[in-house]
Structure formats: C-alpha cells, structure tokens
Design a protein around this motif. Structure first.
Motif, PDB file in Angstrom:
ATOM      1  N   ASP A  60      -8.293   5.715  -6.811  1.00 45.70           N
ATOM      2  CA  ASP A  60      -8.141   4.857  -5.773  1.00 45.70           C
ATOM      3  C   ASP A  60      -7.920   3.680  -6.640  1.00 45.70           C
ATOM      4  N   GLY A  61      -6.724   3.229  -5.668  1.00 45.52           N
ATOM      5  CA  GLY A  61      -6.870   1.543  -5.722  1.00 45.52           C
ATOM      6  C   GLY A  61      -8.023   1.134  -4.698  1.00 45.52           C
ATOM      7  N   GLU A 116       0.222   3.740  -2.809  1.00 40.89           N
ATOM      8  CA  GLU A 116      -0.570   3.168  -4.198  1.00 40.89           C
ATOM      9  C   GLU A 116       0.425   3.115  -5.617  1.00 40.89           C
ATOM     10  N   PHE A 143       0.687  -0.917  -0.389  1.00 46.52           N
ATOM     11  CA  PHE A 143      -0.188   0.000   0.083  1.00 46.52           C
ATOM     12  C   PHE A 143       1.184   1.418   0.280  1.00 46.52           C
ATOM     13  N   LYS A 180      -6.841  -0.964  -2.743  1.00 47.01           N
ATOM     14  CA  LYS A 180      -6.427  -1.259  -0.471  1.00 47.01           C
ATOM     15  C   LYS A 180      -7.124   0.380  -0.452  1.00 47.01           C
ATOM     16  N   ARG A 211      -1.844  -2.249  -6.757  1.00 44.28           N
ATOM     17  CA  ARG A 211      -3.231  -1.087  -6.358  1.00 44.28           C
ATOM     18  C   ARG A 211      -4.686  -1.609  -6.849  1.00 44.28           C
ATOM     19  N   TYR A 212      -4.980  -2.419  -8.216  1.00 43.16           N
ATOM     20  CA  TYR A 212      -5.784  -2.935  -8.680  1.00 43.16           C
ATOM     21  C   TYR A 212      -6.203  -4.262  -9.444  1.00 43.16           C
ATOM     22  N   CYS A 244       3.761  -0.734  -5.724  1.00 43.25           N
ATOM     23  CA  CYS A 244       2.712   0.021  -4.681  1.00 43.25           C
ATOM     24  C   CYS A 244       1.577  -0.035  -5.778  1.00 43.25           C
TER      25      CYS A 244
END
Length: 116
Positions: free
Chosen positions: A61-62, A17, A10, A64, A43-44, A39
C-alpha cells in the motif's frame, strides 16, 4: 475545487493508487495498472524525506492507503472511547458507579457482562 492532499490522486478512473488485481503470484496478485499511472506516481510521493524505495512495490500500500486505514482505525478507537465515557457517565448518574471505589465499579460492570 482541488481535493485535499490525502485523497488527491488516490482514485484514478476506479484504479486505487495505480494498482489492480492481476494473476501474477510474484507480485502478490497486485500489479501496476497502465490506466492509473498518475495515481501510481503519487502513491509513494514522500518528497525528500524518504529516498529508500526498497519497499515501494505494487503490492505494498502507498501512503494514502495507509493514511486512510489509520484514519479509520483512529475514528473507531475514538468512537469506542466516547461510548465508554457515555456508559460510565450513565452509571454515575444512576448511582451505580462510585468514583471512590473503582473495585466495586469493576465488579458491577463484570456482573452486567455476565447477565447479558
């Protein structure tokens, strides 16, 4: 020891990310960071369940970050519910709150809000 999956990869060297602030308005000022590549790849990482990468951009945003935000919101809601239950219990203990008359209880609670 290995980190839990929700926070593993993370934060990579201060890069969350794999993205950082930038001056590119077309990327909504969030660009991929070279130093956060590990990271960024995680992320995805939705596995085989999601093959659609249409929205997997640096400024979204991913999973996490979504997990973190959802966990914080969930904790907040549970804490507010706990405080409400404690308040209702204290009202019941003092005899102010009567289970068989919810209308009276609402009237009392509204009266307390107006006084404060």
């Amino acid at each position: 020891p290995k980190s839990p999956p929700s926070i593993d990869k993370f934060n990579c060297g201060g890069i969350i990310e794999g993205k950082k602030r930038c001056d590119d308005p077309t990327m909504l000022y969030w660009c991929d960071a070279d130093e956060g590549e590990v990271c960024a790849k995680a992320r995805y990482d939705a596995g085989k369940s999601c093959n659609n990468d249409e929205y997997q951009t640096s400024w979204n945003d991913g999973r996490k970050m979504h997990l973190l935000k959802g966990s914080l919101l969930g904790y907040f809601l549970v804490e507010m519910l706990r405080l409400a239950i404690v308040e209702l219990d204290s009202l019941e203990q003092t005899g102010v709150f009567y289970r068989n008359d919810p209308v009276e209880a609402i009237r009392i609670l509204k009266g307390e809000e107006e006084v404060e």
